[in-house]
Design a protein around this motif. Structure first.
Motif, short mmCIF file in Angstrom:
data_model
loop_
_atom_site.label_atom_id
_atom_site.label_comp_id
_atom_site.label_asym_id
_atom_site.label_seq_id
_atom_site.Cartn_x
_atom_site.Cartn_y
_atom_site.Cartn_z
N PHE A 207 0.81 -1.21 0.00
CA PHE A 207 0.00 0.00 0.00
C PHE A 207 0.85 1.27 0.00
N HIS A 208 1.58 1.53 1.08
CA HIS A 208 2.46 2.70 1.10
C HIS A 208 3.61 2.53 0.10
N THR B 27 3.85 1.13 -2.81
CA THR B 27 3.52 1.46 -4.20
C THR B 27 3.46 2.96 -4.41
N ASP B 28 2.86 3.68 -3.47
CA ASP B 28 2.78 5.14 -3.58
C ASP B 28 4.18 5.76 -3.59
N MET B 29 5.05 5.25 -2.72
CA MET B 29 6.41 5.77 -2.66
C MET B 29 7.15 5.54 -3.97
N VAL C 244 5.93 5.05 -7.00
CA VAL C 244 5.39 5.89 -8.07
C VAL C 244 5.95 7.31 -7.98
N ALA C 245 5.98 7.86 -6.77
CA ALA C 245 6.50 9.21 -6.59
C ALA C 245 7.98 9.28 -6.93
N ALA D 30 9.76 10.33 -0.37
CA ALA D 30 8.66 9.77 0.42
C ALA D 30 8.14 10.78 1.44
N ASP E 234 6.71 14.21 -0.52
CA ASP E 234 5.46 14.04 -1.23
C ASP E 234 4.33 13.62 -0.31
N VAL F 45 3.50 10.71 0.69
CA VAL F 45 2.78 9.58 0.12
C VAL F 45 2.47 8.57 1.20
#
Length: 288
Positions: free
Chosen positions: A101-102, A104-106, A108-109, A283, A286, A288
């Motif tokens: 969850f976290h 993937t966001d990291m 992508v950013a 991380a 952003d 995220v």
């Protein structure tokens, strides 16, 4: 010569066999075998036990492997430093994370800023992810609460409440909240030892003298979700990890403060790594 032999030894240990190691190093298997055998002969030590085609590290080999892991990482750090002089245009970063969850966001950013950096991710509970950092199998960890270790730097990232989730046939399904005392004697599907969600729930249940009926331990989120969906019991999950599902519902727990805190983590002796610093900066910046 020693450096070459150590690199060959490390490859065999890392890839679990001579054939795979030879392919990884792009050399012939006889050449690699000769280099490793020469290392054993020179120092009169057995590094691998060979039973047929199976290769296992001996105690001496395992100890040497811990050292070559650091040598391998130092080589990667040198490459990282050299790459930094021309900007983050190449390199690789390995992440150990408790879940997608976290992480993937990291990623992508980070990739949006540094698209040429290769990233690989290994998932596991916090204990396993922490071990991957210590053994140089990962560069950065996204972990939940673990015991303090002077070898590892941790930076608080986010905090999330633990919730219960049930299937559509369960008596709790239409509830807006559940008291922790209502969990008494409930059949529960729980994560394996080392899971931070499990640790947080076990502490809360002990503190409030609530006993549950653990019917199954499963070492994966997907397994727990499937077992709960089929009515084997209820489960627990950090609120941000719950994915909406027509037959499942997440419900807040009242009467107890049950939460898990997440951290970015990396080895203290790697704090000057440009890639690690860049990833952590993205991380945190952003959010995220």
């Amino acid at each position: 010569m020693l450096t070459t032999a150590l690199r060959s030894f490390h490859a065999v240990a890392q890839h679990g066999g001579f054939s795979a190691a030879a392919r990884a190093l792009n050399i012939s298997q006889p050449t690699l075998s000769t280099q490793v055998k020469g290392l054993e002969t020179r120092y009169d030590v057995e590094l691998f036990s060979r039973i047929g085609r199976e290769v296992r590290l001996t105690p001496a080999g395992l100890e040497l492997y811990q050292t070559t892991m650091q040598l391998h990482q130092s080589e990667a750090e040198a490459e990282d430093l050299l790459n930094s002089f021309k900007g983050l245009h190449s390199g690789s970063l390995r992440i150990a994370a408790v879940g997608p969850f976290h992480a993937t966001d990291m990623i992508v950013a980070f990739k949006s800023r540094h698209p040429k950096i290769d990233i690989s991710v290994q998932f596991g509970n916090s204990l396993r992810s922490f071990e991957r950092l210590l053994s140089y199998e990962a560069d950065v960890g996204l972990i939940a609460e673990v015991n303090a270790d002077p070898r590892v730097i941790t930076m608080p990232y986010s905090t999330h409440n633990v919730v219960v989730f049930v299937n559509a046939q369960h008596a709790f399904f239409d509830r807006d909240s559940i008291s922790i005392h209502e969990l008494e004697s409930q059949k529960v599907i729980q994560r394996e030892v080392g899971s931070t969600t499990r640790t947080a729930m076990e502490k809360a249940l002990r503190d409030h003298q609530v006993s549950i009926d653990v019917v199954l331990d499963i070492g994966s989120r997907e397994g727990i979700w499937k077992a709960v969906e089929q009515g084997l019991g209820i489960g627990f999950v950090a609120d941000f990890e719950f994915v909406p599902h027509p037959n499942l519902r997440a419900i807040p727990i009242t009467g107890a403060d049950i939460s898990t805190q997440y951290f970015l983590a990396f080895l203290a002796d790697r704090k000057n790594s440009h890639l690690i610093r860049a990833f952590c900066d993205v991380a945190r910046t952003d959010g995220v």
